[in-house]
Design a protein around this motif. Structure first.
Motif, PDB file in Angstrom:
ATOM      1  N   ASP A  37     -23.871  51.755  30.528  1.00 17.91           N
ATOM      2  CA  ASP A  37     -23.176  51.434  29.285  1.00 17.91           C
ATOM      3  C   ASP A  37     -21.672  51.551  29.447  1.00 17.91           C
ATOM      4  O   ASP A  37     -20.917  50.749  28.886  1.00 17.91           O
ATOM      5  CB  ASP A  37     -23.652  52.360  28.159  1.00 17.91           C
ATOM      6  CG  ASP A  37     -25.058  51.992  27.669  1.00 17.91           C
ATOM      7  OD1 ASP A  37     -25.522  50.900  28.020  1.00 17.91           O
ATOM      8  OD2 ASP A  37     -25.662  52.807  26.962  1.00 17.91           O
ATOM      9  N   ASN A  38     -21.208  52.558  30.191  1.00 16.90           N
ATOM     10  CA  ASN A  38     -19.776  52.701  30.443  1.00 16.90           C
ATOM     11  C   ASN A  38     -19.227  51.449  31.121  1.00 16.90           C
ATOM     12  O   ASN A  38     -18.152  50.953  30.756  1.00 16.90           O
ATOM     13  CB  ASN A  38     -19.515  53.919  31.332  1.00 16.90           C
ATOM     14  CG  ASN A  38     -19.786  55.230  30.609  1.00 16.90           C
ATOM     15  OD1 ASN A  38     -19.913  55.255  29.391  1.00 16.90           O
ATOM     16  ND2 ASN A  38     -19.883  56.297  31.367  1.00 16.90           N
ATOM     17  N   TYR A  39     -19.971  50.965  32.099  1.00 12.88           N
ATOM     18  CA  TYR A  39     -19.531  49.766  32.824  1.00 12.88           C
ATOM     19  C   TYR A  39     -19.608  48.541  31.925  1.00 12.88           C
ATOM     20  O   TYR A  39     -18.680  47.721  31.898  1.00 12.88           O
ATOM     21  CB  TYR A  39     -20.395  49.574  34.072  1.00 12.88           C
ATOM     22  CG  TYR A  39     -20.042  48.332  34.866  1.00 12.88           C
ATOM     23  CD1 TYR A  39     -18.874  48.285  35.615  1.00 12.88           C
ATOM     24  CD2 TYR A  39     -20.869  47.212  34.853  1.00 12.88           C
ATOM     25  CE1 TYR A  39     -18.539  47.142  36.345  1.00 12.88           C
ATOM     26  CE2 TYR A  39     -20.537  46.074  35.564  1.00 12.88           C
ATOM     27  CZ  TYR A  39     -19.372  46.047  36.307  1.00 12.88           C
ATOM     28  OH  TYR A  39     -19.035  44.917  37.014  1.00 12.88           O
ATOM     29  N   THR A  40     -20.696  48.416  31.170  1.00 11.81           N
ATOM     30  CA  THR A  40     -20.846  47.279  30.255  1.00 11.81           C
ATOM     31  C   THR A  40     -19.742  47.273  29.205  1.00 11.81           C
ATOM     32  O   THR A  40     -19.160  46.226  28.899  1.00 11.81           O
ATOM     33  CB  THR A  40     -22.223  47.317  29.564  1.00 11.81           C
ATOM     34  OG1 THR A  40     -23.246  47.272  30.561  1.00 11.81           O
ATOM     35  CG2 THR A  40     -22.394  46.127  28.628  1.00 11.81           C
ATOM     36  N   ASP A  41     -19.454  48.455  28.666  1.00 14.73           N
ATOM     37  CA  ASP A  41     -18.365  48.570  27.683  1.00 14.73           C
ATOM     38  C   ASP A  41     -17.053  48.105  28.295  1.00 14.73           C
ATOM     39  O   ASP A  41     -16.275  47.392  27.645  1.00 14.73           O
ATOM     40  CB  ASP A  41     -18.221  50.015  27.204  1.00 14.73           C
ATOM     41  CG  ASP A  41     -19.358  50.444  26.287  1.00 14.73           C
ATOM     42  OD1 ASP A  41     -20.132  49.566  25.844  1.00 14.73           O
ATOM     43  OD2 ASP A  41     -19.475  51.664  26.030  1.00 14.73           O
ATOM     44  N   PHE A  42     -16.811  48.535  29.538  1.00 10.84           N
ATOM     45  CA  PHE A  42     -15.569  48.142  30.205  1.00 10.84           C
ATOM     46  C   PHE A  42     -15.500  46.626  30.390  1.00 10.84           C
ATOM     47  O   PHE A  42     -14.481  45.999  30.079  1.00 10.84           O
ATOM     48  CB  PHE A  42     -15.435  48.833  31.569  1.00 10.84           C
ATOM     49  CG  PHE A  42     -14.255  48.318  32.365  1.00 10.84           C
ATOM     50  CD1 PHE A  42     -12.997  48.859  32.171  1.00 10.84           C
ATOM     51  CD2 PHE A  42     -14.413  47.272  33.272  1.00 10.84           C
ATOM     52  CE1 PHE A  42     -11.901  48.361  32.873  1.00 10.84           C
ATOM     53  CE2 PHE A  42     -13.330  46.771  33.975  1.00 10.84           C
ATOM     54  CZ  PHE A  42     -12.070  47.323  33.774  1.00 10.84           C
TER      55      PHE A  42
ATOM     56  N   GLN B  44     -17.018  44.209  28.826  1.00 14.94           N
ATOM     57  CA  GLN B  44     -16.868  43.484  27.557  1.00 14.94           C
ATOM     58  C   GLN B  44     -15.457  43.623  27.000  1.00 14.94           C
ATOM     59  O   GLN B  44     -14.854  42.639  26.550  1.00 14.94           O
ATOM     60  CB  GLN B  44     -17.902  43.986  26.554  1.00 14.94           C
ATOM     61  CG  GLN B  44     -19.330  43.616  26.919  1.00 14.94           C
ATOM     62  CD  GLN B  44     -20.362  44.227  25.982  1.00 14.94           C
ATOM     63  OE1 GLN B  44     -20.049  45.111  25.184  1.00 14.94           O
ATOM     64  NE2 GLN B  44     -21.598  43.761  26.086  1.00 14.94           N
ATOM     65  N   ALA B  45     -14.921  44.840  27.025  1.00 18.63           N
ATOM     66  CA  ALA B  45     -13.563  45.058  26.521  1.00 18.63           C
ATOM     67  C   ALA B  45     -12.542  44.347  27.402  1.00 18.63           C
ATOM     68  O   ALA B  45     -11.580  43.753  26.900  1.00 18.63           O
ATOM     69  CB  ALA B  45     -13.258  46.556  26.469  1.00 18.63           C
TER      70      ALA B  45
ATOM     71  N   ALA C  65      -6.007  48.183  20.075  1.00 10.28           N
ATOM     72  CA  ALA C  65      -6.119  49.603  20.446  1.00 10.28           C
ATOM     73  C   ALA C  65      -7.475  49.992  21.039  1.00 10.28           C
ATOM     74  O   ALA C  65      -7.521  50.621  22.111  1.00 10.28           O
ATOM     75  CB  ALA C  65      -5.793  50.481  19.232  1.00 10.28           C
ATOM     76  N   PRO C  66      -8.618  49.641  20.406  1.00 14.25           N
ATOM     77  CA  PRO C  66      -9.905  50.062  20.983  1.00 14.25           C
ATOM     78  C   PRO C  66     -10.203  49.386  22.322  1.00 14.25           C
ATOM     79  O   PRO C  66     -10.834  49.984  23.195  1.00 14.25           O
ATOM     80  CB  PRO C  66     -10.924  49.651  19.915  1.00 14.25           C
ATOM     81  CG  PRO C  66     -10.247  48.620  19.088  1.00 14.25           C
ATOM     82  CD  PRO C  66      -8.796  48.967  19.110  1.00 14.25           C
TER      83      PRO C  66
END
Length: 261
Positions: free
Chosen positions: A27-32, A34-35, A61-62
């Protein structure tokens, strides 16, 4: 004796925890990813004369927070980050964001040359730091985290394939990597010493530099290590304990692992 039902429940709990941890890393990688994709679109469509994406914008910001959170991404890297090619791509892209902020407005200086161009570029960099210092410092901090991840990958590869590392080509590759990594780290730390940064911005970058001070200092030749240590002599107020950690690492004279190449 522990009942079989309880042992089975404990095993299931352990498996569930392992799967949850694995999923969290993914999830950390997926979040990265996508962002980062969304941030790349913002940067692609931004025009320097109209302003680049800034942390003060609630829509930015997010995204910036996720894209620049190196500890979250690299502490326990997801499977794709085991690839040197993938990791280099991430480091390069985020470094390009930082350079784009740093060089915003340079296109308008194309009619100048010589000392006039250098003076105009210096003034533009100062202006960009005043306007985009928060974004640049966060991005450069991530680059330090990302480069440290590359060092870990390269050292793991060296240890896993010692016969390849012992060849002429292998030694040359490791040498070039070590030299370039050491210079990049030193360059970023020295960049922090510029007087135009705010203390909070310097702290963002030095905190990242301190996290990886030992591994980077160990790869430096003594002359580079001493030059970097000397350049930090005037950098101080409000920056410890990170600055103290970096100075302590630079004072070490040993050389093991990649720096031997």
């Amino acid at each position: 004796m522990i009942p079989v039902a309880i042992l089975r429940a404990v095993r299931l709990l352990c498996l569930g925890t392992a799967f949850a941890a694995s999923a969290a890393h993914a999830d950390n990688y997926t979040d990265f990813v996508q962002a980062n994709d969304r941030y790349a679109v913002l940067m692609l469509h931004a025009k320097p004369e109209q302003g680049l994406p800034q942390r003060s914008d609630p829509a930015v910001a997010p995204l910036l927070a996720i894209v620049t959170d190196g500890p979250r991404l690299f502490a326990q890297p997801a499977a794709p980050l085991a690839s040197m090619q993938t990791s280099i791509g991430i480091c390069t892209q985020v470094a390009d964001y930082a350079r784009y902020y740093q060089q915003a407005g340079f296109a308008g200086l194309s009619s100048l040359s010589g000392p006039a161009l250098q003076q105009a570029q210096r003034a533009q960099v100062e202006q960009n730091l005043a306007r985009y210092g928060d974004e640049m410092s966060a991005l450069f901090g991530f680059v330090i985290d990302c480069n440290a991840h590359l060092i870990t990958l390269m050292d793991s590869e060296r240890q896993a394939k010692p016969e390849e590392a012992a060849t002429g080509a292998g030694k040359a590759r490791l040498h070039d990597f070590s030299v370039n990594s050491a210079r990049a780290y030193a360059g970023l730390v020295q960049f922090v010493a510029m007087p135009y940064w705010k203390v909070t911005q310097k702290k963002t970058m030095l905190d990242a530099a301190a996290r990886h001070a030992a591994v980077n200092a160990a790869m430096m030749k003594p002359e580079l290590r001493q030059a970097l240590l000397a350049s930090l002599a005037e950098t101080g107020a409000g920056l410890d304990p990170s600055l103290a950690t970096i100075r302590q690492a630079l004072a070490v004279t040993g050389c093991t692992g990649l720096c031997e190449y």
